[in-house]
Write a protein that holds these residues in place. Structure first.
Motif, short mmCIF file in Angstrom:
data_model
loop_
_atom_site.label_atom_id
_atom_site.label_comp_id
_atom_site.label_asym_id
_atom_site.label_seq_id
_atom_site.Cartn_x
_atom_site.Cartn_y
_atom_site.Cartn_z
N PRO A 1 0.81 -1.22 0.00
CA PRO A 1 0.00 0.00 0.00
C PRO A 1 0.85 1.27 0.00
CG PRO A 1 -0.82 -1.56 1.63
CD PRO A 1 0.47 -2.11 1.12
N ILE A 2 1.95 1.25 0.76
CA ILE A 2 2.80 2.46 0.82
C ILE A 2 3.36 2.75 -0.58
CG2 ILE A 2 4.98 3.38 1.75
CD1 ILE A 2 4.33 1.82 4.35
N LEU A 3 3.86 1.70 -1.23
CA LEU A 3 4.43 1.88 -2.56
C LEU A 3 3.37 2.37 -3.55
CD1 LEU A 3 6.98 1.41 -4.32
CD2 LEU A 3 6.11 -0.88 -4.81
N MET A 4 2.18 1.79 -3.47
CA MET A 4 1.12 2.19 -4.40
C MET A 4 0.74 3.66 -4.20
SD MET A 4 -1.12 -1.30 -4.32
CE MET A 4 -2.59 -0.66 -5.11
N TYR A 5 0.65 4.09 -2.94
CA TYR A 5 0.34 5.50 -2.68
C TYR A 5 1.46 6.39 -3.21
CZ TYR A 5 -3.81 4.81 0.23
OH TYR A 5 -5.07 4.51 0.68
N TYR A 6 2.68 5.98 -2.93
CA TYR A 6 3.83 6.81 -3.33
C TYR A 6 3.85 7.00 -4.85
CZ TYR A 6 8.64 8.03 -4.43
OH TYR A 6 9.76 8.63 -4.96
N LEU A 7 3.72 5.89 -5.58
CA LEU A 7 3.79 5.98 -7.05
C LEU A 7 2.64 6.81 -7.61
CD1 LEU A 7 4.89 2.32 -7.96
CD2 LEU A 7 6.30 4.38 -7.94
N TRP A 8 1.47 6.64 -7.03
CA TRP A 8 0.31 7.41 -7.50
C TRP A 8 0.52 8.91 -7.25
CZ3 TRP A 8 -3.03 9.63 -3.65
CH2 TRP A 8 -4.09 10.37 -4.18
N ILE A 9 1.03 9.25 -6.07
CA ILE A 9 1.26 10.67 -5.75
C ILE A 9 2.29 11.28 -6.72
CG2 ILE A 9 2.22 12.25 -4.00
CD1 ILE A 9 0.96 10.35 -1.87
N TYR B 1 -0.62 2.73 -14.97
CA TYR B 1 -0.14 4.09 -14.72
C TYR B 1 0.01 4.88 -16.01
CZ TYR B 1 0.99 2.76 -9.87
OH TYR B 1 0.91 2.36 -8.57
N SER B 2 0.29 4.17 -17.13
CA SER B 2 0.44 4.91 -18.39
C SER B 2 -0.88 5.57 -18.78
CB SER B 2 0.92 3.99 -19.51
OG SER B 2 0.04 2.92 -19.65
N TRP C 1 2.98 -1.91 -22.07
CA TRP C 1 2.05 -1.04 -21.32
C TRP C 1 2.79 0.19 -20.79
CZ3 TRP C 1 -2.44 -3.65 -18.20
CH2 TRP C 1 -3.03 -4.64 -19.00
N GLY C 2 4.09 0.05 -20.55
CA GLY C 2 4.89 1.20 -20.11
C GLY C 2 5.43 1.97 -21.31
N LEU C 3 5.86 1.20 -22.34
CA LEU C 3 6.47 1.83 -23.52
C LEU C 3 5.50 2.78 -24.22
CD1 LEU C 3 8.35 -1.20 -25.13
CD2 LEU C 3 9.40 0.90 -24.26
N CYS C 4 4.22 2.57 -24.05
CA CYS C 4 3.26 3.36 -24.83
C CYS C 4 3.24 4.83 -24.42
CB CYS C 4 1.87 2.75 -24.76
SG CYS C 4 1.02 3.17 -23.28
N GLN C 5 3.94 5.21 -23.36
CA GLN C 5 4.09 6.65 -23.08
C GLN C 5 5.55 7.08 -23.22
OE1 GLN C 5 5.47 7.80 -19.63
NE2 GLN C 5 6.23 5.70 -19.89
N PRO D 1 5.05 4.33 -15.20
CA PRO D 1 4.31 3.29 -15.94
C PRO D 1 5.11 2.00 -16.19
CG PRO D 1 3.87 5.42 -16.89
CD PRO D 1 4.98 5.62 -15.91
N TYR D 2 6.44 2.05 -15.97
CA TYR D 2 7.23 0.83 -16.12
C TYR D 2 7.18 -0.03 -14.86
CZ TYR D 2 8.94 2.71 -20.48
OH TYR D 2 8.99 3.20 -21.76
#
Ligand code: NDP
Length: 474
Positions: free
Chosen positions: A56-64, A313-314, A417-421, A428-429
């Motif tokens: 959860p911590i990682l998911m929040y961090y990446l989203w922020i 994320y992309s 899915w990451g490369l598309c941005q 997104p990677y």
């Protein structure tokens, strides 16, 4: 020990054709051993607590970072900034990811609707593999995901066009929905553990509470005719992932009047994945998640919250940024789409080859036909290694070249899915980086289990198919 390697035609002439899925007496002893807890995985109780808190911590961090810091990874500027940094992070979680009423309605509504559809929509009945812990009884699986997915799409389209529920709101409420998904993930993990223990259906228990919550207590959780583990693998994560992409596309259309090829790519990629899981649902009972993995935090949390809120994320990036930032040349777009479709072809057909091979071994030769059926999805006269355990190992089709062709193809898709941005943001990677760690760890666990299960036959199989992933590379 048997060293025969027969073709399917030879097998049909074999006197016990169709019954060989039930192992020999020695095989049964090994299955019993594999169904008991022998050693801790994932670093034991300390490791799983770290994972349960860390995800959860990682998911929040990446989203922020993705939404509030232009997709760039941020850190405290100095030691003095550590406190304010965490303060800023917490403020985003408190305000922008609160478990608000909208998120409960949408996420809770989706779960209830998917449960309702799973119960009432007619489906294809598929017999699972013999379950050692149930005395080799087989369970029936109602495969109606495809019908349910189409009904869900139709419902979402009606709600969107009538203005009752605008799909654009999904991506705008990413943080709120993610928090609710996490709460549900934790709640169901603990709930499933307590219900299983209370009803005495636990299996392969370590005796350590938190470790058993993480790994799960029950193998085959059922709600009436619904197999909850299979239901959760398809109906929630991949449906949300797809709708997230559609939501991003709607948002771009409303903002710019068109949908970028990058977003169209994500709509296609997520649709392919969702459709594959639904159209090949009858293959899922033969996967490792279904016949070996229990219904614990690892599977529950990841399906309720991890997959839907960390794989796309992309989409979040491209929906919120100027298309000029991530515009590619026509050639690059062609390459991107071609890579996705090629990887998809190998992923779909390798899973289908193995799954149908397992069905053939049980005497099933008629397969469900759903769209799209791809060439070489079924091998007619498969070569295989007959093990002393009783099971057979396929050494034909894509499985002649690699012991995990399905993982390789799946990982390439995750990379696209990451490369598309492009290189706008590293976030997104995350999916492809995380996924390769998961797959390598999973391969280790899986091969270790197979080595115990098949003994010398496994060594023979590894000799016949030396490459774990890519021939000549790894
Ligand atoms: P596999 O489909 O490879 O299944 C592994 C099991 O299949 C083994 O334990 C063994 O079980 C049997 N097996 C292995 N090799 C052979 C063979 N040559 N012939 C016959 N049986 C064999 O892996 P998973 O179930 O882990 O994955 C299924 C799919 O799901 C993959 O495409 C994977 O990429 C995908 N996946 C996606 C995730 C995501 O988050 N996107 C997460 C996890 C998986 P036994 O011999 O005991 O029958």
């Amino acid at each position: 020990m048997s060293d025969t390697s027969l073709s399917a035609r030879d097998v049909e002439a074999h006197p016990d054709y169709g019954t060989r899925a039930i192992p020999s007496e020695d095989g049964k002893k090994i299955d019993k051993l594999l169904d008991s807890h022998t050693e801790y995985e994932f670093g034991g109780p300390v490791g799983v607590v770290g994972i349960m808190a860390g995800f959860p911590i990682l998911m929040y961090y990446l989203w922020i970072c993705l939404v509030f810091y232009d997709g760039q990874l941020v850190f405290p500027h100095s030691l003095d900034d550590v406190g304010p940094f965490f303060g800023r992070m917490w403020e985003h979680i408190r305000v922008d990811a609160s478990p608000n009423w909208y998120a409960w309605k949408v996420y809770g509504g989706l779960i209830l609707y998917e449960l309702f559809l799973a119960l009432w929509v007619p489906g294809y009945m598929q017999e699972g593999l013999p379950v050692p812990s149930l005395g080799y009884k087989t369970l029936m699986y109602k495969c109606n995901a495809l019908g349910c997915v189409y009904i869900t799409w139709a419902t979402a389209a009606v709600l969107h066009w009538t203005g009752v529920f605008r799909l654009t709101s999904v991506i705008d409420n990413f943080g709120h929905l993610m928090t609710v998904a996490m709460i549900v993930g934790f709640g169901v993990s603990f709930g499933a553990y307590f219900v299983t223990v209370a009803t005495g259906k636990q299996i392969r228990m370590s005796g350590n509470f938190i470790y058993d919550v993480f790994m799960g207590a029950c193998l085959n959780p059922r709600l009436g005719p619904i197999d909850l583990k299979m239901w959760l693998e398809v109906r929630i994560p991949w449906v949300i992932v797809f709708f997230m992409a559609v939501s991003g596309a709607c948002k771009q259309y409303e903002t710019y009047g068109y949908v970028t090829p990058n977003m169209a790519f994500m709509c296609l990629a997520t649709w392919l994945y969702l459709n594959a899981c639904a159209k090949g649902e009858e293959c899922i009972p033969q996967t490792w998640d279904m016949f070996h993995e229990k219904w614990g935090f690892m599977v529950i949390f990841w399906n309720f919250a991890g997959v839907p809120f960390s794989y796309v994320y992309s989409v979040v990036y491209t929906a919120n940024h100027d298309p000029e930032l991530y515009r590619f040349s026509t050639f690059t777009y062609v390459l991107l789409f071609a890579t996705l479709l090629t990887a998809y072809y190998f992923w779909d057909t390798s899973n289908s080859q193995k799954s149908r091979f397992k069905m053939q071994s049980k005497g099933i030769t008629e397969f469900r036909r759903t769209f799209p059926q791809l060439p070489r999805g079924t091998i007619t006269n498969p070569k295989y290694i007959q093990t002393a355990h009783g099971n057979r190992l396929l050494i034909d089709g894509w499985w002649a070249y690699s012991r995990k062709p399905n993982y390789v193809a799946d990982w390439i898709m995750s990379l696209t899915w990451g490369l598309c941005q492009g290189v706008c943001s590293p976030i997104p990677y995350f999916y492809s980086v995380f996924f390769i760690v998961v797959l390598i760890h999973r391969v280790g666990r899986d091969f270790e289990r197979c080595a115990k299960k098949y003994g010398d036959d496994w060594a023979r199989y590894c000799g016949a198919v030396p490459a774990k992933f890519i021939p000549g590379v790894y």
